[in-house]
Enzyme design. Structure first.
Site, PDB file in Angstrom:
ATOM      1  N   GLN A   1       2.116  -7.069  -1.311  1.00  9.65           N
ATOM      2  CA  GLN A   1       1.902  -5.752  -1.973  1.00  9.65           C
ATOM      3  C   GLN A   1       2.220  -6.230  -3.650  1.00  9.65           C
ATOM      4  O   GLN A   1       1.535  -5.561  -4.433  1.00  9.65           O
ATOM      5  CB  GLN A   1       2.684  -4.682  -1.576  1.00  9.65           C
ATOM      6  CG  GLN A   1       2.282  -3.290  -2.283  1.00  9.65           C
ATOM      7  CD  GLN A   1       1.025  -2.606  -1.334  1.00  9.65           C
ATOM      8  OE1 GLN A   1       1.305  -2.715  -0.224  1.00  9.65           O
ATOM      9  NE2 GLN A   1       0.061  -1.982  -2.167  1.00  9.65           N
TER      10      GLN A   1
ATOM     11  N   LYS B   1      -0.840  -7.903  -5.056  1.00  7.98           N
ATOM     12  CA  LYS B   1      -2.147  -7.185  -4.710  1.00  7.98           C
ATOM     13  C   LYS B   1      -2.079  -6.176  -5.788  1.00  7.98           C
ATOM     14  O   LYS B   1      -3.121  -5.839  -6.707  1.00  7.98           O
ATOM     15  CB  LYS B   1      -2.178  -6.270  -3.380  1.00  7.98           C
ATOM     16  CG  LYS B   1      -3.117  -5.270  -3.319  1.00  7.98           C
ATOM     17  CD  LYS B   1      -3.005  -4.317  -1.977  1.00  7.98           C
ATOM     18  CE  LYS B   1      -2.440  -5.282  -0.823  1.00  7.98           C
ATOM     19  NZ  LYS B   1      -2.617  -4.382   0.523  1.00  7.98           N
TER      20      LYS B   1
ATOM     21  N   LYS C   1       7.338  -1.635   0.559  1.00  5.98           N
ATOM     22  CA  LYS C   1       6.536  -1.258   1.804  1.00  5.98           C
ATOM     23  C   LYS C   1       7.769  -0.549   2.520  1.00  5.98           C
ATOM     24  O   LYS C   1       8.935  -0.741   2.275  1.00  5.98           O
ATOM     25  CB  LYS C   1       6.027  -2.441   2.653  1.00  5.98           C
ATOM     26  CG  LYS C   1       4.974  -2.109   3.433  1.00  5.98           C
ATOM     27  CD  LYS C   1       3.547  -1.940   2.711  1.00  5.98           C
ATOM     28  CE  LYS C   1       2.599  -1.500   3.917  1.00  5.98           C
ATOM     29  NZ  LYS C   1       1.181  -1.214   3.186  1.00  5.98           N
TER      30      LYS C   1
ATOM     31  N   GLY D   1       0.441   6.030   2.663  1.00  3.21           N
ATOM     32  CA  GLY D   1       0.137   5.712   3.919  1.00  3.21           C
ATOM     33  C   GLY D   1      -0.211   4.224   4.354  1.00  3.21           C
ATOM     34  O   GLY D   1      -0.322   3.665   3.410  1.00  3.21           O
ATOM     35  N   ASP D   2      -0.240   4.034   5.632  1.00  6.23           N
ATOM     36  CA  ASP D   2      -0.659   2.907   6.234  1.00  6.23           C
ATOM     37  C   ASP D   2      -1.025   3.168   7.442  1.00  6.23           C
ATOM     38  O   ASP D   2      -1.056   4.186   8.061  1.00  6.23           O
ATOM     39  CB  ASP D   2       0.331   1.694   6.135  1.00  6.23           C
ATOM     40  CG  ASP D   2       0.063   0.256   6.350  1.00  6.23           C
ATOM     41  OD1 ASP D   2      -0.738  -0.233   5.333  1.00  6.23           O
ATOM     42  OD2 ASP D   2       0.175  -0.289   7.254  1.00  6.23           O
TER      43      ASP D   2
ATOM     44  N   ASN E   1      -8.413   4.501   9.160  1.00  2.00           N
ATOM     45  CA  ASN E   1      -8.864   4.807   7.932  1.00  2.00           C
ATOM     46  C   ASN E   1      -9.756   3.750   7.102  1.00  2.00           C
ATOM     47  O   ASN E   1     -10.884   3.930   6.706  1.00  2.00           O
ATOM     48  CB  ASN E   1      -7.433   5.229   7.174  1.00  2.00           C
ATOM     49  CG  ASN E   1      -7.514   5.509   5.605  1.00  2.00           C
ATOM     50  OD1 ASN E   1      -7.766   4.494   4.510  1.00  2.00           O
ATOM     51  ND2 ASN E   1      -8.216   6.660   5.380  1.00  2.00           N
TER      52      ASN E   1
ATOM     53  N   SER F   1      -4.403   5.044  -5.597  1.00  2.00           N
ATOM     54  CA  SER F   1      -3.202   5.807  -5.598  1.00  2.00           C
ATOM     55  C   SER F   1      -2.567   5.868  -6.799  1.00  2.00           C
ATOM     56  O   SER F   1      -2.081   6.974  -7.266  1.00  2.00           O
ATOM     57  CB  SER F   1      -2.263   5.106  -4.735  1.00  2.00           C
ATOM     58  OG  SER F   1      -2.325   5.209  -3.354  1.00  2.00           O
TER      59      SER F   1
HETATM   60  P1  NAP Z   1      -4.828   3.193  10.874  1.00  2.67           P
HETATM   61  O1  NAP Z   1      -5.673   4.492  10.246  1.00  2.67           O
HETATM   62  O2  NAP Z   1      -3.529   3.457  11.597  1.00  2.67           O
HETATM   63  O3  NAP Z   1      -5.931   2.394  11.840  1.00  2.67           O
HETATM   64  C1  NAP Z   1      -5.407   1.287  12.516  1.00  2.67           C
HETATM   65  C2  NAP Z   1      -6.687   0.737  13.310  1.00  2.67           C
HETATM   66  O4  NAP Z   1      -6.222  -0.520  13.797  1.00  2.67           O
HETATM   67  C3  NAP Z   1      -6.673   1.359  14.532  1.00  2.67           C
HETATM   68  O5  NAP Z   1      -7.956   1.559  14.857  1.00  2.67           O
HETATM   69  C4  NAP Z   1      -6.095   0.855  15.603  1.00  2.67           C
HETATM   70  O6  NAP Z   1      -6.202   1.165  16.836  1.00  2.67           O
HETATM   71  C5  NAP Z   1      -6.344  -0.627  15.198  1.00  2.67           C
HETATM   72  N1  NAP Z   1      -4.929  -1.474  15.276  1.00  2.67           N
HETATM   73  C6  NAP Z   1      -3.471  -1.111  15.009  1.00  2.67           C
HETATM   74  N2  NAP Z   1      -2.890  -2.225  15.749  1.00  2.67           N
HETATM   75  C7  NAP Z   1      -3.742  -3.097  16.117  1.00  2.67           C
HETATM   76  C8  NAP Z   1      -3.543  -4.109  17.302  1.00  2.67           C
HETATM   77  N3  NAP Z   1      -2.022  -4.557  17.445  1.00  2.67           N
HETATM   78  N4  NAP Z   1      -4.548  -4.275  17.886  1.00  2.67           N
HETATM   79  C9  NAP Z   1      -5.642  -4.174  17.823  1.00  2.67           C
HETATM   80  N5  NAP Z   1      -6.110  -2.963  17.092  1.00  2.67           N
HETATM   81  C10 NAP Z   1      -4.842  -2.540  16.377  1.00  2.67           C
HETATM   82  O7  NAP Z   1      -4.271   2.455   9.531  1.00  2.67           O
HETATM   83  P2  NAP Z   1      -5.333   1.903   8.519  1.00  2.67           P
HETATM   84  O8  NAP Z   1      -4.734   2.610   7.254  1.00  2.67           O
HETATM   85  O9  NAP Z   1      -6.750   1.769   8.542  1.00  2.67           O
HETATM   86  O10 NAP Z   1      -4.742   0.383   8.320  1.00  2.67           O
HETATM   87  C11 NAP Z   1      -5.477  -0.860   8.825  1.00  2.67           C
HETATM   88  C12 NAP Z   1      -4.974  -2.088   8.023  1.00  2.67           C
HETATM   89  O11 NAP Z   1      -5.233  -1.956   6.432  1.00  2.67           O
HETATM   90  C13 NAP Z   1      -3.548  -2.500   8.175  1.00  2.67           C
HETATM   91  O12 NAP Z   1      -3.134  -3.786   8.046  1.00  2.67           O
HETATM   92  C14 NAP Z   1      -2.747  -1.639   6.689  1.00  2.67           C
HETATM   93  O13 NAP Z   1      -1.831  -2.401   6.417  1.00  2.67           O
HETATM   94  C15 NAP Z   1      -4.233  -2.189   5.777  1.00  2.67           C
HETATM   95  N6  NAP Z   1      -4.148  -1.388   4.503  1.00  2.67           N
HETATM   96  C16 NAP Z   1      -4.346  -0.030   4.551  1.00  2.67           C
HETATM   97  C17 NAP Z   1      -4.581   0.730   3.442  1.00  2.67           C
HETATM   98  C18 NAP Z   1      -4.767   2.153   3.390  1.00  2.67           C
HETATM   99  O14 NAP Z   1      -5.038   2.568   2.323  1.00  2.67           O
HETATM  100  N7  NAP Z   1      -4.588   2.892   4.673  1.00  2.67           N
HETATM  101  C19 NAP Z   1      -4.645  -0.198   2.300  1.00  2.67           C
HETATM  102  C20 NAP Z   1      -4.316  -1.312   2.166  1.00  2.67           C
HETATM  103  C21 NAP Z   1      -4.285  -2.236   3.342  1.00  2.67           C
HETATM  104  P3  NAP Z   1      -5.150   2.091  17.780  1.00  2.67           P
HETATM  105  O15 NAP Z   1      -5.468   3.483  17.384  1.00  2.67           O
HETATM  106  O16 NAP Z   1      -5.815   1.598  19.075  1.00  2.67           O
HETATM  107  O17 NAP Z   1      -3.831   1.863  17.361  1.00  2.67           O
END
Ligand code: NAP
Length: 449
Positions: free
Chosen positions: A114, A117, A129, A168-169, A244, A381
């Site tokens: 982070q 980034k 984080k 969030g994450d 997300n 954000s």
């Molecule tokens: P999210 O809404 O909770 O969604 C996570 C997705 O990934 C879900 O479909 C989940 O499936 C799947 N997943 C999680 N762990 C898994 C695993 N071990 N194996 C296979 N699938 C898995 O989270 P998100 O916000 O989209 O975040 C996804 C990624 O983007 C993360 O690496 C996060 O750090 C990164 N990120 C997020 C943001 C943000 O603004 N949200 C910003 C930058 C980076 P299940 O529902 O089955 O668990």
């Protein structure tokens, strides 16, 4: 990948020794150190005064107990974390992850990534984080609320709009941010909008924040394809995850003329040649909080659900890993390369293993690293913080335009920096070097603190 430059080897050894067993953190540090050898040779002053050692050591690491009562009346105990990694450029900024796999090493890898980034966005935000080893799956809304309130009861002592601003994450979306913001407001007697981002629109949130990470990743990869006079139009795309980041990556790529033919969750993946129906996916995941298997049932005439195997065996032009760390390994990379992939954009944080990244770079596949490609979330954000500070609210179009401009700048900064250091087309090196220089300059300017 390149080896760590000899002058940086003692620093890496110290990181391994001091943070034993934290493999994801080691991996993240290693990737940055691999990239900055040339910078340190060209400009030794970046390594003086222990600037790199200071970047590798979090300013603070908070670990706390999170007790809460489940619906049966039983007391549950989780472990909460918040790591303030580096605040040379601004208050710590970075998300909260609620997932059973969370431990200190994972939070430190995410916090470390982070820093760079956030530096790449050009905005005044440091890196941090947090999260907890809490599993929201199968929990009722009241259980999630009680957990969030207990988590915030401790976290509230450590955050503030000029200190640390979580978001969030994985496992933390607008609902969870709402429960935590409510508890913070109650405890502090202040409506301090700038203390959390990812808020709802009616209570201080920014338009496009929900969409920002996914849209931003699509903007970045479109610009990267543009360097080869190409774009998403007519391309077959595979996006992993269905949370997300994945949902809004799918939405934007579809708007850009691409056809997203597969997505996944932790139970399996769906392939649908005609293209994933994003509106239905949103309804199932965001409104009904269902599973991808529910999506497949609704689309049984056109979609195939796979409960095992790798989504990366699906032939595609562009791959966007958007679920979690190390979800795409060297074998998956070879499958994608053999099937003719031309570009890979990391929507998630560190989803490709070092072997996979190496394979893509060696095969000449355009590769966008997460710390650049998924920076749209944190950038928006920061726009939310700006709107909160000025009590302003921008339209969807205006905010999306700002996001698109920021992603273009990040892309161009990475591409230009890679070229300056003789590594044209290597966005991994470009992102690491550009982010590092901005942070290192600020650390030096602020003295030994
Ligand atoms: P999210 O809404 O909770 O969604 C996570 C997705 O990934 C879900 O479909 C989940 O499936 C799947 N997943 C999680 N762990 C898994 C695993 N071990 N194996 C296979 N699938 C898995 O989270 P998100 O916000 O989209 O975040 C996804 C990624 O983007 C993360 O690496 C996060 O750090 C990164 N990120 C997020 C943001 C943000 O603004 N949200 C910003 C930058 C980076 P299940 O529902 O089955 O668990």
């Amino acid at each position: 990948m390149a080896d760590v430059h000899e002058s940086l080897e003692p620093i890496y050894s110290q990181v391994l020794q001091r943070n034993a067993g934290e493999t994801e953190f080691h991996q993240a540090v290693r990737e940055v150190l691999d990239s900055i050898g040339r910078v340190v040779v060209k400009n030794p002053s970046y390594a003086s005064n222990a600037v790199i050692e200071r970047i590798c050591e979090p300013e603070r690491q908070i670990i706390f107990r999170v007790p809460w009562v489940d619906d049966r009346g039983d007391v549950q105990i989780n472990r909460g974390f918040r790591v303030g990694f580096n605040s040379a450029l601004g208050p710590y900024k970075g998300g909260l992850r609620f997932h059973p796999s969370v431990n200190l090493g994972i939070i430190k890898f995410l916090g470390f990534e982070q820093i760079f980034k956030n530096a790449l966005t050009g905005l005044p935000i440091g890196g941090g984080k947090g999260g907890a080893d809490f599993d929201p799956k199968g929990r009722s809304e009241m259980e999630i609320m009680r957990f969030c309130q207990s988590y915030m009861t401790e976290l509230s002592r450590h955050i503030g709009e000029y200190t640390d601003v979580p978001a969030g994450d994985i496992g933390v979306g607008q609902r969870e941010i709402g429960f935590m913001f409510g508890q913070y407001k109650r405890m502090t007697n202040r409506y301090e909008s700038g203390v959390l981002t990812g808020k709802g629109l009616t209570w201080g949130g920014s338009r496009v924040r929900k969409e920002a990470t996914g849209y931003g990743a699509a903007f970045f990869v479109e610009r990267m394809l543009g360097t080869k006079s190409n774009n998403f139009d007519g391309k077959k795309v595979v996006v992993s995850g269905s949370g997300n980041v994945a949902i809004y990556t799918i939405e934007k790529i579809t708007q850009m003329g691409g056809r997203v033919i597969a997505c996944s969750d932790s139970d399996g993946y769906v392939v649908e040649d005609g293209g994933i129906d994003c509106e239905l996916l949103k309804e199932i995941k965001e409104v009904k909080r269902g599973r991808l298997s529910d999506y497949a049932k609704e689309r049984k005439a056109t979609a195939t659900y796979y409960a095992s195997g790798s989504i990366w065996n699906t032939p595609c032009d562009v791959a966007m890993p958007s679920a979690t760390q190390n979800e795409l390994n060297g074998k998956d990379a070879l499958a994608l390369i053999n099937n003719g992939v031309i570009a890979v954009g990391e929507g998630a944080n560190m989803p490709c293993t070092p072997e996979a990244v190496k394979a893509f770079l060696e095969a000449g596949v355009l590769f966008a690293p997460g710390k650049a490609a998924n920076a749209g979330g944190v950038a928006t954000s920061a726009l939310e913080m700006q709107q909160n500070a000025s009590r302003d609210s921008w339209t969807f179009e205006e905010t999306e335009q700002r996001l698109a401009a920021i992603m273009q700048k990040i892309h161009d900064r990475c591409a230009r920096t890679a070229e300056e250091y003789g590594l044209e087309g290597n966005y991994v090196a470009g992102a690491n070097i550009a982010g590092f220089i901005r942070v290192a300059e600020a650390i030096r300017a602020l003295g030994v603190i």
